[in-house]
Design a protein around this motif. Structure first.
Motif, short mmCIF file in Angstrom:
data_model
loop_
_atom_site.label_atom_id
_atom_site.label_comp_id
_atom_site.label_asym_id
_atom_site.label_seq_id
_atom_site.Cartn_x
_atom_site.Cartn_y
_atom_site.Cartn_z
N MET A 1 0.78 -1.20 0.00
CA MET A 1 0.00 0.00 0.00
C MET A 1 0.83 1.27 0.00
O MET A 1 0.31 2.30 -0.37
N PRO A 2 2.08 1.26 0.46
CA PRO A 2 2.86 2.49 0.39
C PRO A 2 2.98 2.95 -1.06
O PRO A 2 3.34 2.18 -1.93
N SER A 3 2.61 4.19 -1.29
CA SER A 3 2.64 4.73 -2.65
C SER A 3 2.06 6.14 -2.64
O SER A 3 1.59 6.62 -1.62
N ASN A 4 2.08 6.77 -3.79
CA ASN A 4 1.33 7.99 -4.01
C ASN A 4 -0.04 7.58 -4.52
O ASN A 4 -0.14 6.74 -5.42
N THR B 1 -10.62 11.90 -10.61
CA THR B 1 -11.60 12.96 -10.84
C THR B 1 -11.22 14.26 -10.12
O THR B 1 -11.96 15.24 -10.19
N HIS B 2 -10.07 14.28 -9.44
CA HIS B 2 -9.60 15.47 -8.73
C HIS B 2 -8.13 15.70 -9.09
O HIS B 2 -7.24 15.46 -8.27
N ALA B 3 -7.89 16.19 -10.28
CA ALA B 3 -6.52 16.37 -10.79
C ALA B 3 -5.72 17.30 -9.88
O ALA B 3 -6.23 18.30 -9.38
N GLY B 4 -4.46 16.95 -9.64
CA GLY B 4 -3.56 17.77 -8.86
C GLY B 4 -3.65 17.58 -7.36
O GLY B 4 -2.93 18.24 -6.62
N HIS B 5 -4.52 16.70 -6.91
CA HIS B 5 -4.69 16.43 -5.48
C HIS B 5 -4.38 14.96 -5.23
O HIS B 5 -4.55 14.13 -6.11
N GLY B 6 -3.97 14.64 -4.03
CA GLY B 6 -3.73 13.25 -3.70
C GLY B 6 -3.01 13.14 -2.38
O GLY B 6 -2.95 14.09 -1.60
N PHE B 7 -2.43 11.97 -2.13
CA PHE B 7 -1.66 11.82 -0.90
C PHE B 7 -0.55 10.81 -1.10
O PHE B 7 -0.62 9.92 -1.93
N ASP B 8 0.49 11.01 -0.31
CA ASP B 8 1.60 10.07 -0.24
C ASP B 8 1.36 9.27 1.04
O ASP B 8 1.05 9.83 2.08
N PHE B 9 1.48 7.96 0.93
CA PHE B 9 1.18 7.06 2.04
C PHE B 9 2.38 6.15 2.22
O PHE B 9 2.68 5.34 1.35
N LEU C 1 -0.86 5.84 -7.83
CA LEU C 1 -0.35 6.49 -9.04
C LEU C 1 0.35 5.45 -9.92
O LEU C 1 0.19 5.43 -11.13
N ILE C 2 1.10 4.57 -9.28
CA ILE C 2 1.76 3.46 -9.96
C ILE C 2 1.39 2.20 -9.20
O ILE C 2 1.69 2.09 -8.00
N PRO C 3 0.72 1.25 -9.85
CA PRO C 3 0.35 0.02 -9.15
C PRO C 3 1.57 -0.69 -8.58
O PRO C 3 2.68 -0.62 -9.13
N ALA C 4 1.40 -1.37 -7.45
CA ALA C 4 2.50 -2.02 -6.75
C ALA C 4 3.29 -2.96 -7.65
O ALA C 4 4.51 -3.05 -7.54
N ASN C 5 2.63 -3.66 -8.56
CA ASN C 5 3.34 -4.61 -9.43
C ASN C 5 4.18 -3.91 -10.50
O ASN C 5 4.92 -4.57 -11.22
N ARG C 6 4.11 -2.58 -10.59
CA ARG C 6 4.91 -1.84 -11.57
C ARG C 6 5.94 -0.94 -10.91
O ARG C 6 6.61 -0.17 -11.59
N HIS C 7 6.07 -1.01 -9.57
CA HIS C 7 7.08 -0.21 -8.88
C HIS C 7 8.47 -0.67 -9.30
O HIS C 7 8.71 -1.86 -9.48
N ALA C 8 9.37 0.27 -9.40
CA ALA C 8 10.76 -0.04 -9.72
C ALA C 8 11.43 -0.67 -8.51
O ALA C 8 10.92 -0.61 -7.39
#
Length: 153
Positions: free
Chosen positions: A1-4, A9-17, A137-144
Motif C-alpha cells: 500500500m505504500p505509494s502515491n 476525478t480530482h486532478a492535482g490532489h492526492g496523498f503520499d502514504f 499512481l503506480i500500481p505495486a506490481n509496476r514499482h521499480a
C-alpha cells in the motif's frame, strides 16, 4: 500500500502514504501527506500519522479531536526551495478504507476497472468534507526496484 495515491476525478490532489514502522500489536504505523490547493490556488499540505488496522488507515486523534495537521507554504526561498511549516492546530479529519472500495459509491462515478486496488479517502478540512475514490499512481506490481516512490526530505 505504500505509494502515491490520487482520485482521477480530482486532478492535482492526492496523498503520499508511507510505512513508518511495523507494529504487530497496534497495526503498522503510516505517515499520510495530503496535498491539495486552497480556493485561491495556493498549494497546501496536511499531515497525519496513524495505524493501518484491518485494511483501514486510522489517523491518531489530537487532543481537540482532529487528525490532520496543516502546514503553510513558504515560497520566498527561491526556486526549488520549499519550506513547509507545520502549524500547531490540527484542522481536520482523515481515514482511508482499502476494504472493498470498488463497491463504494465514491468509486462508481467513473470506470476504474483497470485498477487492481482502490481505497476510499474520507476527509474533512474546516467546513469542507468529501469521500474520494483513490488509486495508486503506480500500481505495486509496476514499482521499480529499488522503489524511490514517495516524498523525500
Amino acid at each position: 500500500m505504500p505509494s502515491n495515491w490520487y482520485d482521477r476525478t480530482h486532478a492535482g490532489h492526492g496523498f503520499d502514504f508511507q510505512l513508518a514502522a511495523r507494529d504487530p500489536v497496534l497495526g503498522d504505523a503510516y505517515i499520510l501527506v495530503f496535498y491539495t490547493y486552497n480556493a485561491s490556488g495556493t498549494p497546501e499540505w496536511y499531515f497525519a500519522q496513524g495505524n493501518l488496522v484491518d485494511g483501514v488507515f486510522v489517523a491518531g486523534i489530537a487532543s481537540v479531536g482532529n487528525t490532520l495537521l496543516y502546514s503553510t507554504y513558504g515560497s520566498n526561498l527561491g526556486f526549488g526551495q520549499l519550506k513547509p511549516t507545520p502549524q500547531a492546530n490540527p484542522v481536520g479529519l482523515v481515514t482511508v478504507d482499502f476494504n472493498q472500495a470498488s463497491r463504494s459509491p465514491a468509486c462508481r462515478n467513473v470506470d476504474r476497472s483497470d485498477q487492481p486496488m482502490l481505497g476510499v479517502m474520507n476527509w474533512t478540512i474546516g467546513s469542507d468534507t468529501d469521500n474520494w475514490c483513490v488509486e495508486p499512481l503506480i500500481p505495486a506490481n509496476r514499482h521499480a526496484s529499488p522503489d524511490y516512490n514517495g516524498h523525500w526530505y
